[in-house]
Design a protein around this motif. Sequence first.
Motif, mmCIF file in Angstrom:
data_model
loop_
_atom_site.group_PDB
_atom_site.id
_atom_site.type_symbol
_atom_site.label_atom_id
_atom_site.label_comp_id
_atom_site.label_asym_id
_atom_site.label_seq_id
_atom_site.Cartn_x
_atom_site.Cartn_y
_atom_site.Cartn_z
ATOM 1 N N SER A 1 -5.499 -68.298 47.982
ATOM 2 C CA SER A 1 -6.279 -68.707 46.924
ATOM 3 C C SER A 1 -5.657 -70.303 46.476
ATOM 4 C CB SER A 1 -6.687 -67.758 45.953
ATOM 5 O OG SER A 1 -7.348 -66.593 46.204
ATOM 6 N N GLY B 1 -9.986 -57.641 50.058
ATOM 7 C CA GLY B 1 -11.607 -58.080 50.256
ATOM 8 C C GLY B 1 -12.224 -56.704 50.886
ATOM 9 N N ILE C 1 -18.203 -64.745 50.563
ATOM 10 C CA ILE C 1 -18.987 -64.739 49.311
ATOM 11 C C ILE C 1 -18.439 -65.763 48.383
ATOM 12 C CG2 ILE C 1 -19.142 -63.282 47.114
ATOM 13 C CD1 ILE C 1 -18.612 -60.940 48.862
ATOM 14 N N ALA C 2 -17.172 -66.249 48.509
ATOM 15 C CA ALA C 2 -16.546 -67.350 47.692
ATOM 16 C C ALA C 2 -17.283 -68.506 47.817
ATOM 17 C CB ALA C 2 -15.075 -67.403 47.828
ATOM 18 N N VAL D 1 -14.812 -61.800 51.649
ATOM 19 C CA VAL D 1 -14.737 -62.301 50.407
ATOM 20 C C VAL D 1 -14.672 -63.903 50.544
ATOM 21 C CG1 VAL D 1 -12.947 -62.654 48.529
ATOM 22 C CG2 VAL D 1 -13.523 -60.405 49.300
ATOM 23 N N ILE E 1 -12.696 -62.507 42.969
ATOM 24 C CA ILE E 1 -13.548 -61.316 43.552
ATOM 25 C C ILE E 1 -12.616 -60.252 44.259
ATOM 26 C CG2 ILE E 1 -14.738 -60.829 45.366
ATOM 27 C CD1 ILE E 1 -15.855 -63.688 45.539
ATOM 28 N N ASN E 2 -11.369 -60.728 44.228
ATOM 29 C CA ASN E 2 -10.389 -59.762 44.939
ATOM 30 C C ASN E 2 -9.819 -58.878 44.041
ATOM 31 O OD1 ASN E 2 -9.726 -59.516 47.620
ATOM 32 N ND2 ASN E 2 -9.616 -61.620 47.800
ATOM 33 N N PHE F 1 -20.573 -68.619 46.249
ATOM 34 C CA PHE F 1 -20.594 -68.718 44.675
ATOM 35 C C PHE F 1 -20.216 -70.185 44.463
ATOM 36 C CE2 PHE F 1 -20.052 -63.940 43.427
ATOM 37 C CZ PHE F 1 -21.377 -63.755 43.884
ATOM 38 N N TRP G 1 -12.572 -68.523 43.356
ATOM 39 C CA TRP G 1 -13.391 -67.456 43.435
ATOM 40 C C TRP G 1 -12.894 -66.265 44.497
ATOM 41 C CZ3 TRP G 1 -17.063 -65.624 40.993
ATOM 42 C CH2 TRP G 1 -18.047 -66.330 40.197
#
Length: 306
Positions: free
Chosen positions: A109, A152, A62-63, A59, A81-82, A66, A77
């Motif tokens: 986060s 994730g 990906i974050a 994750v 996402i999580n 993004f 993000w």
Amino acid sequence: MKENKGQVSKEQEKEIRDEEKKTLRRRLTDYLVITVASVIYAVAVSFFLDPNSLAPGGVTGIAIIFNRITGLETGTWMFMINIPILALGMWKFGWKFILSTLYCTAATSFFTNRLASVGAVTADPLLAAVVGGSLMAVSLGLVFKAGATTGGTDIIVKLLRLRFPHLKTGSLFLLTDAIIVTASAFVFQDLDTALYAGLVVFINSVLLDIVLYGRDGAKMFFIISDSPERIVSRLLEELDISATYISGSGAYTGTDKKVVLCVVKKPLSPKLEEIVRQEDPSAFTIITSASEIYGEGYKSIFSQKL
């Protein structure tokens, strides 16, 4: 006789209260460790990986991708996402499995966003990959030892294994990480950056094993408990591993016992220990190293040694 019964009852109540206090202290200690691990993870992302556009698997990778596309903070993000992944995990595995993971995700986060303003500690992508991957490994090791996960792809892989049990867990992790690292090459338009991100994945994987258990291959458990069925049921459901019952009897009491024998890969061992503690705190457990394992989920009995 009534006084004796009352006295025994009070002693039992005291034992229950003492056990509850121990459980509470252990939980508070676990959450303190998770908080420290979240700060370490945030340092790895905000000081080393994110500023250098290194998007490792999971994750976090990906974050970071993004973030470059939308401008929304990386930590935000990571949490967004999580959310659906944690919801799926709660539906499949129950809220107890997800609670500590939810806290870990929120803390990571939050600290990632707060530390992002500091910027890169180094602009050298190799140093960033080595230090960032190493800090991630230390953080994840602490989280696993506290009985939690980072959510994730951990949960996604567990769900995929439920649907496709013939697929190997290691292969699924490798596939998801490879897809994310490859995607970063297209987003950042830089193959070198993607290769450094792949180095982060490798360093994290190797060091995580060392942080958790040194260089041992796997862990073998012998569990002597009054609740073997409940323990095995949770092993099958939550860890997706099997076990074997061995018949035994106590030398002193002569009571028949079921001894649970199972072998687990290293990252799953802390969770297995936590399950045993939850189901039977007085269980007699022997944990030993297993350097070579042959059979389903491990090496083939027909494979040649290198």
